[in-house]
Scaffold this active site. Sequence first.
Site, mmCIF file in Angstrom:
data_model
loop_
_atom_site.group_PDB
_atom_site.id
_atom_site.type_symbol
_atom_site.label_atom_id
_atom_site.label_comp_id
_atom_site.label_asym_id
_atom_site.label_seq_id
_atom_site.Cartn_x
_atom_site.Cartn_y
_atom_site.Cartn_z
ATOM 1 N N GLY A 10 42.420 -89.647 -46.033
ATOM 2 C CA GLY A 10 43.509 -90.523 -45.604
ATOM 3 C C GLY A 10 43.033 -91.559 -44.608
ATOM 4 O O GLY A 10 41.824 -91.697 -44.343
ATOM 5 N N ASN A 32 43.903 -83.714 -51.363
ATOM 6 C CA ASN A 32 44.432 -83.714 -52.741
ATOM 7 C C ASN A 32 44.861 -85.118 -53.179
ATOM 8 O O ASN A 32 45.470 -85.266 -54.233
ATOM 9 C CB ASN A 32 45.603 -82.739 -52.878
ATOM 10 C CG ASN A 32 46.803 -83.162 -52.044
ATOM 11 O OD1 ASN A 32 46.727 -84.110 -51.270
ATOM 12 N ND2 ASN A 32 47.905 -82.444 -52.190
ATOM 13 N N TYR A 144 59.650 -83.995 -42.393
ATOM 14 C CA TYR A 144 58.401 -84.266 -41.666
ATOM 15 C C TYR A 144 58.485 -83.680 -40.256
ATOM 16 O O TYR A 144 57.628 -82.906 -39.834
ATOM 17 C CB TYR A 144 58.199 -85.775 -41.618
ATOM 18 C CG TYR A 144 56.937 -86.259 -40.946
ATOM 19 C CD1 TYR A 144 55.687 -86.031 -41.510
ATOM 20 C CD2 TYR A 144 56.997 -86.985 -39.753
ATOM 21 C CE1 TYR A 144 54.534 -86.523 -40.901
ATOM 22 C CE2 TYR A 144 55.842 -87.471 -39.147
ATOM 23 C CZ TYR A 144 54.619 -87.235 -39.731
ATOM 24 O OH TYR A 144 53.475 -87.721 -39.128
HETATM 25 P P1 NAD Z 1 47.540 -90.539 -44.641
HETATM 26 O O1 NAD Z 1 48.693 -90.342 -45.563
HETATM 27 O O2 NAD Z 1 46.685 -91.743 -44.817
HETATM 28 O O3 NAD Z 1 46.582 -89.282 -44.649
HETATM 29 C C1 NAD Z 1 47.004 -87.972 -44.901
HETATM 30 C C2 NAD Z 1 45.995 -87.336 -45.841
HETATM 31 O O4 NAD Z 1 46.368 -85.968 -46.090
HETATM 32 C C3 NAD Z 1 45.948 -88.021 -47.210
HETATM 33 O O5 NAD Z 1 44.604 -88.273 -47.563
HETATM 34 C C4 NAD Z 1 46.593 -87.005 -48.146
HETATM 35 O O6 NAD Z 1 46.148 -87.140 -49.468
HETATM 36 C C5 NAD Z 1 46.216 -85.701 -47.481
HETATM 37 N N1 NAD Z 1 47.100 -84.570 -47.819
HETATM 38 C C6 NAD Z 1 48.448 -84.520 -47.687
HETATM 39 N N2 NAD Z 1 48.910 -83.314 -48.091
HETATM 40 C C7 NAD Z 1 47.820 -82.589 -48.466
HETATM 41 C C8 NAD Z 1 47.637 -81.272 -48.966
HETATM 42 N N3 NAD Z 1 48.686 -80.436 -49.168
HETATM 43 N N4 NAD Z 1 46.384 -80.854 -49.250
HETATM 44 C C9 NAD Z 1 45.322 -81.676 -49.059
HETATM 45 N N5 NAD Z 1 45.429 -82.935 -48.571
HETATM 46 C C10 NAD Z 1 46.665 -83.380 -48.287
HETATM 47 O O7 NAD Z 1 48.153 -90.492 -43.176
HETATM 48 P P2 NAD Z 1 47.460 -90.762 -41.765
HETATM 49 O O8 NAD Z 1 48.168 -91.886 -41.134
HETATM 50 O O9 NAD Z 1 45.993 -90.785 -41.908
HETATM 51 O O10 NAD Z 1 47.888 -89.438 -40.971
HETATM 52 C C11 NAD Z 1 47.006 -88.345 -40.801
HETATM 53 C C12 NAD Z 1 47.691 -87.262 -39.988
HETATM 54 O O11 NAD Z 1 48.062 -87.778 -38.710
HETATM 55 C C13 NAD Z 1 48.964 -86.728 -40.631
HETATM 56 O O12 NAD Z 1 49.053 -85.336 -40.423
HETATM 57 C C14 NAD Z 1 50.068 -87.424 -39.871
HETATM 58 O O13 NAD Z 1 51.247 -86.676 -39.838
HETATM 59 C C15 NAD Z 1 49.447 -87.581 -38.487
HETATM 60 N N6 NAD Z 1 50.038 -88.722 -37.773
HETATM 61 C C16 NAD Z 1 49.708 -90.006 -38.110
HETATM 62 C C17 NAD Z 1 50.304 -91.065 -37.427
HETATM 63 C C18 NAD Z 1 49.946 -92.504 -37.728
HETATM 64 O O14 NAD Z 1 50.512 -93.405 -37.083
HETATM 65 N N7 NAD Z 1 49.036 -92.812 -38.604
HETATM 66 C C19 NAD Z 1 51.250 -90.816 -36.439
HETATM 67 C C20 NAD Z 1 51.583 -89.502 -36.154
HETATM 68 C C21 NAD Z 1 50.957 -88.459 -36.820
#
Ligand code: NAD
Length: 309
Positions: A10, A32, A144
């Site tokens: 991600g 995934n 969420y």
């Molecule tokens: P993103 O959607 O780009 O990345 C999340 C990754 O997790 C993706 O690659 C996705 O394919 C993978 N994923 C999801 N469910 C899965 C599963 N069951 N098994 C395997 N892989 C799985 O989002 P991001 O912005 O990179 O966020 C990463 C983490 O940080 C998340 O947990 C999110 O909740 C947290 N977060 C992000 C932000 C932000 O501003 N970017 C803010 C608060 C929290």
Amino acid sequence: MMVIVAGGAGFIGSHLCEYLLERGYEVICLDNFITGREKNIRGLLDDENFKFIEMDITEPLPEIDADWIFNLASPASPPDYMAHPITTMRTGSFGTYNLLELARKRDASILFASTSEVYGDPQVHPQREDYWGNVNPVGPRSVYDEAKRFSEALTMAYKRYYGLDTRIARIFNTYGPRMRENDGRAIPNFIAQALRGEPLTVYGDGSQTRSFCHISDMIRGLYLLMESRYSEPVNIGNPNELSILELAKLIIDLTGSDSRIEFEPLPVDDPKVRMPEITRIKEAVGWEPSVGLRDGLKDTIEYFRRVIG
Ligand code: NAD
Ligand code: UDP
């Protein structure tokens, strides 16, 4: 040192994998691709210290002898998690459980990527870690918010019951290269719209606030937190608060676009304000953000120019 990064394909996860590899760690990325992309990790696949396993963390996990586990797996953009409500809750419950069990069996340290959304639509501003939040438990965002709150509770239970070495990072809005141009969050939406000359879609009257942190600061914060022994929840974010309307205008300015602003309905339960109080992480690990919004946005706009063409 062997490190698992769940959700490593991600936006945040792929930057974290890169950062760890640069520092000599062996990295195993589990993903995934529900919201991640192969192209985010393509440049890492030839590195002998990097291994990718395509899998869902709610399924039984391989017995990897990890020292550290970062659990970043979860859809993160509101349109993404609302499009996958049950999957988001399964990931934030069964998935979190599976990774905690792996950490317990291997005596690994584990960091859970939580979120400012645990504070819901906050009645305390800025948000301190000892504020319990104002979350609608049955609204569209609850899949969420409540999954993250459940994961935090489960992480603390493993710490208290088994003495597991745990971390909880409450991540505030983070932006930078590798966000999907169509992931629905404000910064990628506005930049893509500005570069295409389309109207910028501001929801509500744009007076709601957010505080945006550049990805490079976030990765450094996550790493320093994991290196520490600090197991209470910590906010990681940049307290530089601005309204969404100001953000839209700033992006029009920085892209030199002649796009106009179009107002659309505010999504249900959209938090009205958000800004992290960061004393705890400053004191715990000496972290504070260093990239200002204008500089960070310039870097992100350059990335989107290359992607969108
Ligand atoms: P993103 O959607 O780009 O990345 C999340 C990754 O997790 C993706 O690659 C996705 O394919 C993978 N994923 C999801 N469910 C899965 C599963 N069951 N098994 C395997 N892989 C799985 O989002 P991001 O912005 O990179 O966020 C990463 C983490 O940080 C998340 O947990 C999110 O909740 C947290 N977060 C992000 C932000 C932000 O501003 N970017 C803010 C608060 C929290
Ligand atoms: N937002 C907006 N236009 C968009 C996308 C988002 O006005 O095209 C608003 C959204 O309603 C929220 C803020 O921008 O008030 C931040 O949204 P984002 O999805 O980036 O993150 P959130 O903080 O809501 O998780």
